[in-house]
Motif scaffolding. Sequence first.
Motif, PDB file in Angstrom:
ATOM      1  N   PRO A 397      44.142  31.796  -2.984  1.00 36.76           N
ATOM      2  CA  PRO A 397      42.985  32.384  -2.303  1.00 36.76           C
ATOM      3  C   PRO A 397      43.185  33.898  -2.162  1.00 36.76           C
ATOM      4  CG  PRO A 397      44.376  31.214  -0.727  1.00 36.76           C
ATOM      5  CD  PRO A 397      44.968  30.966  -2.075  1.00 36.76           C
ATOM      6  N   TYR A 399      41.480  36.240  -0.744  1.00 35.42           N
ATOM      7  CA  TYR A 399      41.207  36.826   0.577  1.00 35.42           C
ATOM      8  C   TYR A 399      42.472  36.851   1.431  1.00 35.42           C
ATOM      9  CZ  TYR A 399      39.248  37.389   5.270  1.00 35.42           C
ATOM     10  OH  TYR A 399      38.978  37.821   6.541  1.00 35.42           O
ATOM     11  N   PRO A 425      35.281  37.530  -0.739  1.00 36.41           N
ATOM     12  CA  PRO A 425      34.779  36.273  -0.186  1.00 36.41           C
ATOM     13  C   PRO A 425      35.887  35.225  -0.140  1.00 36.41           C
ATOM     14  CG  PRO A 425      33.261  37.138  -1.850  1.00 36.41           C
ATOM     15  CD  PRO A 425      34.508  37.953  -1.926  1.00 36.41           C
ATOM     16  N   PRO A 426      35.914  34.396   0.901  1.00 30.97           N
ATOM     17  CA  PRO A 426      36.964  33.356   1.014  1.00 30.97           C
ATOM     18  C   PRO A 426      36.964  32.380  -0.157  1.00 30.97           C
ATOM     19  CG  PRO A 426      35.832  33.677   3.107  1.00 30.97           C
ATOM     20  CD  PRO A 426      35.058  34.462   2.092  1.00 30.97           C
ATOM     21  N   SER A 427      35.846  32.252  -0.862  1.00 27.66           N
ATOM     22  CA  SER A 427      35.756  31.274  -1.959  1.00 27.66           C
ATOM     23  C   SER A 427      36.364  31.790  -3.258  1.00 27.66           C
ATOM     24  CB  SER A 427      34.295  30.915  -2.211  1.00 27.66           C
ATOM     25  OG  SER A 427      33.553  32.085  -2.575  1.00 27.66           O
ATOM     26  N   VAL A 428      36.741  33.067  -3.316  1.00 24.96           N
ATOM     27  CA  VAL A 428      37.244  33.650  -4.567  1.00 24.96           C
ATOM     28  C   VAL A 428      38.732  33.337  -4.719  1.00 24.96           C
ATOM     29  CG1 VAL A 428      37.715  35.798  -5.801  1.00 24.96           C
ATOM     30  CG2 VAL A 428      35.522  35.487  -4.627  1.00 24.96           C
ATOM     31  N   ASN A 429      39.074  32.757  -5.872  1.00 22.25           N
ATOM     32  CA  ASN A 429      40.469  32.406  -6.162  1.00 22.25           C
ATOM     33  C   ASN A 429      40.927  33.098  -7.448  1.00 22.25           C
ATOM     34  OD1 ASN A 429      40.678  30.541  -3.978  1.00 22.25           O
ATOM     35  ND2 ASN A 429      39.553  29.027  -5.211  1.00 22.25           N
ATOM     36  N   SER A 464      33.903  36.143  -8.666  1.00 24.31           N
ATOM     37  CA  SER A 464      34.259  35.269  -9.788  1.00 24.31           C
ATOM     38  C   SER A 464      33.039  35.013 -10.638  1.00 24.31           C
ATOM     39  CB  SER A 464      34.829  33.935  -9.280  1.00 24.31           C
ATOM     40  OG  SER A 464      36.060  34.135  -8.623  1.00 24.31           O
ATOM     41  N   THR A 469      38.160  36.188 -12.539  1.00 21.54           N
ATOM     42  CA  THR A 469      37.994  36.755 -11.199  1.00 21.54           C
ATOM     43  C   THR A 469      38.288  38.248 -11.276  1.00 21.54           C
ATOM     44  OG1 THR A 469      38.510  34.746  -9.978  1.00 21.54           O
ATOM     45  CG2 THR A 469      38.927  36.830  -8.855  1.00 21.54           C
ATOM     46  N   SER A 542      40.412  32.791 -13.100  1.00 13.89           N
ATOM     47  CA  SER A 542      40.002  32.213 -11.814  1.00 13.89           C
ATOM     48  C   SER A 542      40.420  30.754 -11.681  1.00 13.89           C
ATOM     49  CB  SER A 542      38.480  32.316 -11.665  1.00 13.89           C
ATOM     50  OG  SER A 542      37.827  31.624 -12.720  1.00 13.89           O
ATOM     51  N   SER A 543      40.832  30.149 -12.788  1.00  8.64           N
ATOM     52  CA  SER A 543      41.269  28.756 -12.727  1.00  8.64           C
ATOM     53  C   SER A 543      42.229  28.504 -13.879  1.00  8.64           C
ATOM     54  CB  SER A 543      40.073  27.800 -12.812  1.00  8.64           C
ATOM     55  OG  SER A 543      39.356  28.015 -14.024  1.00  8.64           O
TER      56      SER A 543
END
Length: 544
Positions: A397, A399, A425-429, A464, A469, A542-543
């Motif tokens: 994460p 963030y 944003p907290p959702s960005v990995n 992302s 990302t 991002s993944s």
Amino acid sequence: MRKIFGDSKIYFLLLIAVIGGGITYYFNRQLQAYEESRRKVNLENTHQVAVERFRESINRFAYLMSGMRSYLHHADTFPSQVMLQRFLRFQTNQLNKEDSLIVSFLNTDHEFIYSFTKNEIDPGNLVGTSVRKFRDNSQIDLLVSMLQKDKMKLFPPINLVEGWVGIPLNFPVMREGQVVGYIAALINFRNIIDPIYQLEQSNQFAFQFSVQNGDYFDRERVHDQSKVYHNRFDERFFKNYNIPDENFITSDVAIHGLSFTIGTAYISDTKPNPYLRWAFLTAYILIFIFAGYAIYRYQRYRQLNEKLISTNRELNDLNATKNRLMSIVGHDIKGPISSIISLMNLLEDSAISLNDAQEILKQLNSTSKNTINLLENLLQWGMLNSNQTLFKPVLIPAYKVVNDNFTLLSSAADQKEIELINDVPPSVNVFADINMFSTIIRNLVSNAIKYSERKHPVRVTGSSEGSLTTIQIIDQGIGMTETEINSVLSIELEASKQGTAGEKGTGLGLTLSMAFIEKNGGQLNIESEPNKGSVFIVTLLSSE
């Protein structure tokens, strides 16, 4: 021994040359035979299609006239000229827009009663005149003979006063069992033979057209010594190419009482010199062999040379890195430690005030943290260059990592009253090694603080898209020139310039960050202008 080996290579190349020459000669002969056979088949096929298209065009013309013939024979009353013209216009929609078909009705005395095209009446001012004005007695006898048989008959092409070649198709007109005259229809011969010149490979061939009396004709004129009423020439007339008669294949086409001869030949019949081709191909094989051997030696030499250059470059880089690291250890670490010792000596002095002691403690804290950060970078740089760095990419994460590093760098930011803003944003990995990613963020944010003026914020954003990302570290600091950007992106270990508060730097943080970004399959881009701040753009997966 070396001389014997060298001689054997020469004999081998000579043997290959002899064998290659024989093989080349054999295949050259086979290729010539195949080419001649292919050309012959192609010529025969094209000729056959040309004959069929010619026959189809004539039959299409005859079919058109047979409709008018049926109309004349079965009409209750004999049609007027206007009625016949209307019928012709209806029947000739498939012809060109120009008047390429003239229809005339003549009585048994060979006088023109009607003459019209689909758009004009009496275009040649023939009505009231006699055919005898244009034809000799032998041709009149043929017309008389035609009147005695109730069928259509073709006559040889003629040069018309209208300025084109016409081929006449005549048939008698019967009313109540009596011959009252005959129809003479002349179509522009271009309409008959143009479909032949529209064949896919027609530009490779010359076409020969003649009638049973031996006169040649093309799309513009009949070559029978008669008067021609224009100055145009058909550029595809076969005599323009000086093709020997024996090169043509010919067919006779007998249709509606007239025999045509159609011939087809290649325009160009040049054949390659077999001996020249043999010599060329043999030389080619020899050149190929020697070139292959030379290329092999060159490639081998180049590989060894490139390996040597690469090894020298690596040694130079390692030597430069060693010298730089020694400089860092000897100066950039020695200086902060000396400062720590001096500050501690001041603390031992009982004469200093409480406020001075607190200020000294703050400086000790800041200097110690900077020294630890430098040591960490040095350790990671050394491990990376010795291939001892552990690399375990996981889903992170972004963030949280940014927040953790903001905490570590808050003291440096507070000294310059710089606000650190985490807009990730907290959702960005990101998918990367967590220690490496943390080092990247810490060094880039520390760099942004270093080159920012007092009270100017430093912002980190993230987003992302697809499998990537993007993390952006944005400052409003002193910025960089194009040359400085290129120097940063070159991954060379160079001392950096001083920060806005006189902070010193080694350049190791940026170099290490670049190496870690590359290790994680990412990319670093920089957007910056002098005195307008900088944006460091880190792109990672991002993944997994």
